[in-house]
Scaffold this active site. Structure first.
Site, mmCIF file in Angstrom:
data_model
loop_
_atom_site.group_PDB
_atom_site.id
_atom_site.type_symbol
_atom_site.label_atom_id
_atom_site.label_comp_id
_atom_site.label_asym_id
_atom_site.label_seq_id
_atom_site.Cartn_x
_atom_site.Cartn_y
_atom_site.Cartn_z
ATOM 1 C CG ASP A 109 -2.159 0.924 0.917
ATOM 2 O OD1 ASP A 109 -2.044 1.794 0.023
ATOM 3 O OD2 ASP A 109 -3.198 0.785 1.587
HETATM 4 C C1 BGC Z 1 -5.004 3.349 0.027
HETATM 5 C C2 BGC Z 1 -5.087 2.388 -1.138
HETATM 6 C C3 BGC Z 1 -4.861 3.135 -2.425
HETATM 7 C C4 BGC Z 1 -3.522 3.840 -2.351
HETATM 8 C C5 BGC Z 1 -3.192 4.637 -3.590
HETATM 9 C C6 BGC Z 1 -3.756 4.188 -0.009
HETATM 10 O O1 BGC Z 1 -3.784 5.209 0.943
HETATM 11 O O2 BGC Z 1 -5.071 2.628 1.220
HETATM 12 O O3 BGC Z 1 -6.336 1.741 -1.165
HETATM 13 O O4 BGC Z 1 -4.911 2.246 -3.517
HETATM 14 O O5 BGC Z 1 -3.543 4.761 -1.265
HETATM 15 O O6 BGC Z 1 -4.023 5.733 -3.690
#
Ligand code: BGC
Length: 863
Positions: free
Chosen positions: A246
Site C-alpha cells: 500500500d
Molecule cells: C489506500 C489504497 C490506495 C492507495 C493509492 C492508499 O492510501 O489505502 O487503497 O490504492 O492509497 O491511492
C-alpha cells in the site's frame, strides 16, 4: 523461500506459452543495483522501465468506484460507479463481472494497466471509514462478487490489484495497529474472500496492507509478515502475481523483502533502493529472492501487454502489443450500465400498502426534500475519489423522468453538515499565497480567490507558505468563520492568532486524511449596520508527503446569518403537506464517510431525524431515501411508509432513483450487511486499538452471524430487500441427501447442490435472490448459521422457477490450526433457504459422510 515460476504459461492474447526461463536469463544480465531499482515505483503511480528486460512502464490507478487516472492529464474525468457495497447489494456476479469489464475499458482509455481494486476487506464494524469501499460483511458474498470483478477486469487484459491483504478492516491508526486474530477466524473469515478470489479469478497483483497482523504465531506489519505473504499467499495458495505495498506503507528493507513484498509504492524514493542492495550484499536477503520479485513484475507486465522484446540503449522502444480491443469513448452505454448496477443494487427496505412505485400519470406534485436531495453524496472520500464525467443529481433525475404536468419543488430542510461551506470567493479580496524559502526570502506567489487551499502542491525549495487577504462580511447578524489547516500553522484575523497547530508527522498527515479533513476552529463575528472587513493571514509550514509530494492545506469556510434549521424544516413540512408525495433524501456526506478515519458512531444527526419525522407526519405518502454507504441508525424506520437504501450512488444517482420511484425498474438489491436497530446492538461498535492492538475477539461471530448467535433482531437483516412482487417458496431438495465430503478442499465454488422451487405470486415480473444458509452440527462457540450459497433468478408474474444453488465444499470444512489444514466436518447439516438471514422459509438436511478421495475442486484453467 521464493517460489520458482512455472516454466511456461499462457498469457492473455497469447496462443503460445511464454517461456519464462528466457526471462530469468535476461534478469541475469542486470547488476544487483539495476534489479533492485525495479522493485520501487518510478513515480507515484508508475513502475520503472527496463529496456534490457523489454519492460515498459506499468501504470497503476485507484479503484474501486471507477478508474481515476494518474493526474497527468489536466482536468481528466471518468466514469463514477456506485460505491462497491451497492454492487454487492445486487448479489449478482454476472453484473459485477460486467462492471469489471467497464473498469477495464476505462483503464485502457486512461492508459492504466493496473486497477487498484477490488477491496475485499470485510465490514467488521459498521463505523469503519472504508466500509463503503468494501463489498460486504460476509466472506462468501465478498469472495463471489470480488472474484467476478477481478475476472471482468482481467479478461480485458488489465490487472486487478486485490486489496488490502489482510485484515485492514478499520482506519483508526491504520498504519500502526496489529489485528490480533485467532488462526481459525483468520482463515474462515478474513482470508476467505482473498483465498477464493486467488483460486477462482487469479488476480495478477495483490496489495499488502498498512496494518499489522498477529495470528498467534507471528506478530508483524503485514508487509513484514512472512507467514502470511510468502507462506499463505504465495506458497500455499500458489499466487503467482506481484505483491504491491500500500502507498507509503513499507517501513523496512530486509524484513519486508524477505516476507514476500515484491514492489514498494510509490517511488522513486523509499526504504529499499541502496539499502536493499546493501542488505543483499550483507547476506540478509538472498539474491534469488530479488530475482523472484523481478520475475513476478515481468509476469505482471506481460499480462497487461507491457513486456516486449528487449531494446538497446538509444534504440526506439518496440511498441507494446495493442490491447485486444480498443474501447470506444465513454458514453451513454456506460452511463446506462452504471444506472443498471445502481437500480439493481437499490434496496427497498419497506413499502407499506405498496406506496412504491408511484404512478406518474396520477401525480400532480412532488416535494423533494432533504439535505442530500439538494447535495447528494455520490462517492466516498479518500483514494477511491474519481472526478466524474457527469453527475445527475436527484432533482435533475426526477425532473427528467416526471411528466411536465407534475410540479417538482426542492427544499433542503436544514443542513446536515458539521462544517460551514467554503467561503464565497466574492467575499475575498487580494487573497494570495506567498512562497518562502527556508531563509524567509519570497520565491514566488499564487493569487487565487478561493477558500479551498486543500492539498495545495508546493514547489521544491519552499519551506513556508503565507496566505494573506481580506474578508468582507456585509450582512448584519452573526457570521461564522471556520478555519482548518494541517501540520504546523497559525491563523490570524486582524493580527490576532485564532488557531494554530504543531503537527510534524509528515506523510502520516496524508495517510490519516488530515489534509482532506483538518480539524477546524470556529470564530464568530458580529456585524452591525456597517459591513466589516477582516485581514486574514495564515502561515503554513510545508508538509513533506514523500512519494505523494509536498503540500499545504488551509480551508477557509463561512456561514452568513440566515434561516435556522428549524425555519428550513418548517418550510419543507409546508411543502410536503401541499404535495401529492414527499420524497425525503437524507444521509451522510464527505465529512462523515471516508478513508482515513472511522466514524465515532452511526448517528445521522438529530436534525435529519426531526426532518423525516415531521415530513412523514405531514404527508402519509412519504418516501424516505437513505443516501449513505454504511449503516446509520434510523430510529423511525418502522414509522415511514416507504424506505429505500440508495448507497453512495455514483454519477447516475438521479436517473436511477427516478427509475425505481416511478417503477421503470425494480429495486432488486438485498442488504450485503446488517442494519442495526440500536447502537447497543452492534456486535463490534468500534475498532480503536488498545496498546496498538485490535483484538478480533468476536472470532467467527461477525456481521449477521453475531446477530443470529445472540438472538438480536436488527432493524433490517442481512440479505433483506423487497421488490415489486411477492414470492412463495415451495420446495427445496438436495438431489443427494447424503454425500461424502472430500478430505481436502481448496477454495472454490464446487460442492453439493440444492434445488429450490419458488413462485412469483405478485402482479409484476421480479427478481429474487435465493439465499442458502448452512447450520452445521452444533459445536461449542460456532455461529448458528453461515451464508453458504445464493442464486439470482428473474421470474415473470405468476410463474414458477427452479434454481440450483451450489454450496461450496469449503462450507463443510473448518480450519485445524494444529494440523495446518482444512478438516472436513461430518454429520447432519441443515440448509435453511429463504429471502434473507431473517426470513428463512424452507430447510433441507444434508448428511455429510467421511470421504476418502478427491479434493472437491475443479482446477482453474491457467489464464
Ligand atoms: C489506500 C489504497 C490506495 C492507495 C493509492 C492508499 O492510501 O489505502 O487503497 O490504492 O492509497 O491511492
Amino acid at each position: 523461500m521464493p517460489v520458482s515460476p512455472p516454466a511456461a504459461s499462457l498469457l492473455p492474447g497469447q496462443r503460445e506459452p511464454v517461456d519464462e526461463r528466457r526471462w530469468a536469463d535476461l534478469v541475469k544480465g542486470l547488476t544487483l543495483a539495476e534489479k533492485v531499482r525495479l522493485l520501487t515505483g518510478a513515480t507515484l503511480w508508475t513502475l520503472a522501465e527496463e529496456p534490457r528486460l523489454g519492460l515498459h512502464p506499468v501504470v497503476t490507478s485507484d479503484g474501486p468506484q471507477g478508474v481515476r487516472g494518474t493526474g497527468d492529464v489536466p482536468g481528466e474525468t471518468g466514469l463514477l460507479a456506485p460505491a462497491p457495497s451497492a454492487t454487492a447489494a445486487t448479489w449478482d456476479p454476472a453484473l459485477a463481472r460486467r462492471l469489471g469489464r467497464l473498469f477495464a475499458a476505462e483503464a485502457r482509455r486512461k492508459n492504466v494497466d493496473v486497477v487498484l481494486a477490488p477491496l475485499v476487506n470485510l465490514q467488521r464494524t459498521p463505523v469503519a471509514g472504508r466500509h463503503f469501499e468494501c463489498l460486504s460483511e460476509d466472506p462468501l458474498l465478498s469472495g463471489v462478487l470480488g472474484a467476478a470483478l477481478v475476472q471482468g477486469i482481467q479478461e480485458a487484459g488489465v490487472a486487478a490489484c486485490l486489496k488490502h491483504f489482510v485484515a485492514n478492516d478499520s482506519e483508526t491508526d491504520r498504519t500502526r495497529y496489529r489485528a490480533r486474530i485467532d488462526p481459525r477466524t483468520l482463515r474462515e473469515v478474513y482470508l476467505a474472500p482473498f483465498e477464493r478470489i486467488v483460486a477462482e479469478a487469479g488476480p495478477w497483483s495483490v496489495m499488502g496492507a498498512y496494518s499489522g497482523l498477529d495470528d498467534g504465531t507471528e506478530s508483524a506489519p503485514v508487509l513484514e509478515h512472512r507467514r502470511i505473504l510468502q507462506g499463505v499467499l504465495k506458497d500455499e495458495w500458489g499466487f503467482d502475481g506481484a505483491v504491491i505495498s500500500d502507498w507509503a506503507a513499507t517501513q523496512t528493507t530486509a524484513p519486508a523483502a524477505n516476507a514476500g513484498l515484491d514492489l514498494v509504492m510509490p517511488g522513486p524514493d523509499g526504504p529499499w533502493g541502496a539499502a536493499l542492495v546493501d542488505a543483499v550484499e550483507r547476506g540478509e536477503v538472498d539474491e534469488a529472492v530479488i530475482d523472484d520479485k523481478i520475475l513476478r513484475l515481468m509476469r505482471l507486465a506481460a499480462r497487461v501487454g507491457k513486456l516486449t522484446r528487449p531494446w538497446a540503449p538509444g534504440e526506439q522502444a518496440p511498441p507494446p502489443p495493442p490491447a485486444t480491443t480498443e474501447p470506444p469513448p465513454a458514453g451513454e452505454t456506460d452511463f446506462t450500465a452504471l444506472r443498471e448496477v445502481l437500480t439493481r443494487g437499490t434496496v427497498l427496505l419497506r413499502n407499506e400498502r405498496d406506496l412504491l412505485p408511484l404512478d406518474a400519470a396520477r401525480l400532480g406534485s412532488v416535494a423533494l426534500i432533504g439535505p442530500n436531495a439538494v447535495e447528494p453524496y455520490l462517492q466516498g472520500g479518500g483514494s477511491a475519489y474519481v472526478p466524474a464525467v457527469r453527475t445527475v443529481g436527484y432533482a435533475e433525475g426526477l425532473r427528467a423522468a416526471l411528466p411536465d404536468t407534475v410540479t417538482l419543488s426542492v427544499h433542503r430542510g436544514g443542513s446536515s453538515r458539521r462544517h460551514a461551506p467554503f467561503i464565497d470567493p466574492a467575499r475575498l479580496t487580494g487573497l494570495r499565497a506567498a512562497f518562502l524559502a527556508p531563509d524567509g526570502t519570497r520565491v514566488g506567489e499564487e493569487i487565487r480567490a478561493t477558500g479551498n487551499w486543500g492539498f495545495f502542491p508546493v514547489p521544491d525549495g519552499v519551506r513556508d507558505v503565507v496566505l494573506t487577504g481580506r474578508i468582507t462580511l456585509a450582512e448584519p447578524g452573526t457570521h461564522t468563520l471556520e478555519f482548518g489547516c494541517a501540520g504546523r500553522f497559525t491563523v490570524a484575523l486582524d493580527r490576532n492568532v485564532v488557531h494554530s497547530g504543531e503537527d510534524d508527522r509528515g506523510v502520516d498527515l496524508i495517510l490519516d486524511s488530515s489534509h482532506n479533513h483538518p480539524t477546524t476552529h470556529r470564530h464568530t463575528v458580529r456585524v452591525g449596520t456597517t459591513p466589516r472587513e477582516l485581514y486574514l493571514r495564515i502561515d503554513l509550514r510545508v508538509v513533506d508527503g514523500e512519494g505523494y509530494g509536498r503540500f499545504v492545506t488551509a480551508h477557509v469556510r463561512h456561514a452568513p446569518p440566515g434561516p435556522t434549521a428549524e425555519d428550513e424544516i418548517a418550510e419543507a413540512v409546508r411543502a410536503a403537506r401541499a404535495a401529492d408525495v414527499a420524497v425525503v433524501v437524507i444521509g451522510t456526506n464527505e465529512e462523515i464517510e471516508s478513508e482515513g478515519w472511522d466514524r465515532p458512531d452511526l448517528e445521522l444527526g438529530d436534525r435529519q431525524h426531526r426532518l423525516v419525522r415531521a415530513v412523514a407526519a405531514a404527508n402519509p405518502r412519504t418516501v424516505v431515501v437513505v443516501n449513505a454507504g454504511a449503516p446509520v441508525l434510523l430510529p423511525w424506520a418502522d414509522q415511514v411508509p416507504a424506505l429505500l437504501w440508495h448507497w453512495l450512488p455514483g454519477q447516475e444517482a438521479g436517473h436511477a432513483l427516478a427509475d425505481v420511484v416511478l417503477g421503470h425498474a425494480e429495486p432488486s438489491g438485498r442488504l450485503p450487511w446488517t442494519l442495526p436497530a440500536r447502537a447497543e446492538d452492534v456486535p463490534v461498535p468500534h475498532a480503536i486499538p488498545v496498546d496498538g492492538v485490535i483484538d478480533y475477539r468476536e472470532g467467527l461471530h461477525t456481521g449477521h452471524r453475531a446477530y443470529d448467535s445472540a438472538g438480536i433482531e436488527p432493524a433490517f437483516p442481512f440479505g433483506h430487500g423487497l421488490g415489486w412482487t411477492t414470492w412463495s417458496y415451495a420446495r427445496a431438495e438436495a438431489p443427494e441427501p447424503s454425500v461424502p465430503v472430500p478430505p481436502s478442499c481448496p477454495a472454490g465454488g464446487d460442492g453439493p447442490r440444492v434445488t429450490v422451487t419458488l413462485a412469483n405470486t405478485g402482479p409484476r415480473a421480479g427478481r429474487e435472490i435465493v439465499q442458502v444458509y448452512l447450520e452445521p452440527p452444533a459445536a461449542d462457540g460456532d455461529p448458528v448459521r453461515v451464508l453458504a450459497g445464493f442464486a439470482v433468478t428473474d421470474v415473470a408474474a405468476g410463474e414458477t422457477a427452479t434454481v440450483t444453488v451450489t454450496v461450496p465444499w469449503r462450507s463443510f470444512h473448518t480450519w485445524d490450526e494444529a494440523a495446518g489444514r482444512w478438516r472436513p466436518r461430518t454429520g447432519r447439516h441443515r440448509l435453511r433457504i429463504g429471502r434473507s438471514s431473517g426470513d428463512l422459509r424452507l430447510s433441507v438436511d444434508l448428511d455429510i459422510l467421511p470421504g476418502t478421495t478427491g479434493t472437491g475442486h475443479t482446477p482453474r484453467p491457467v489464464a
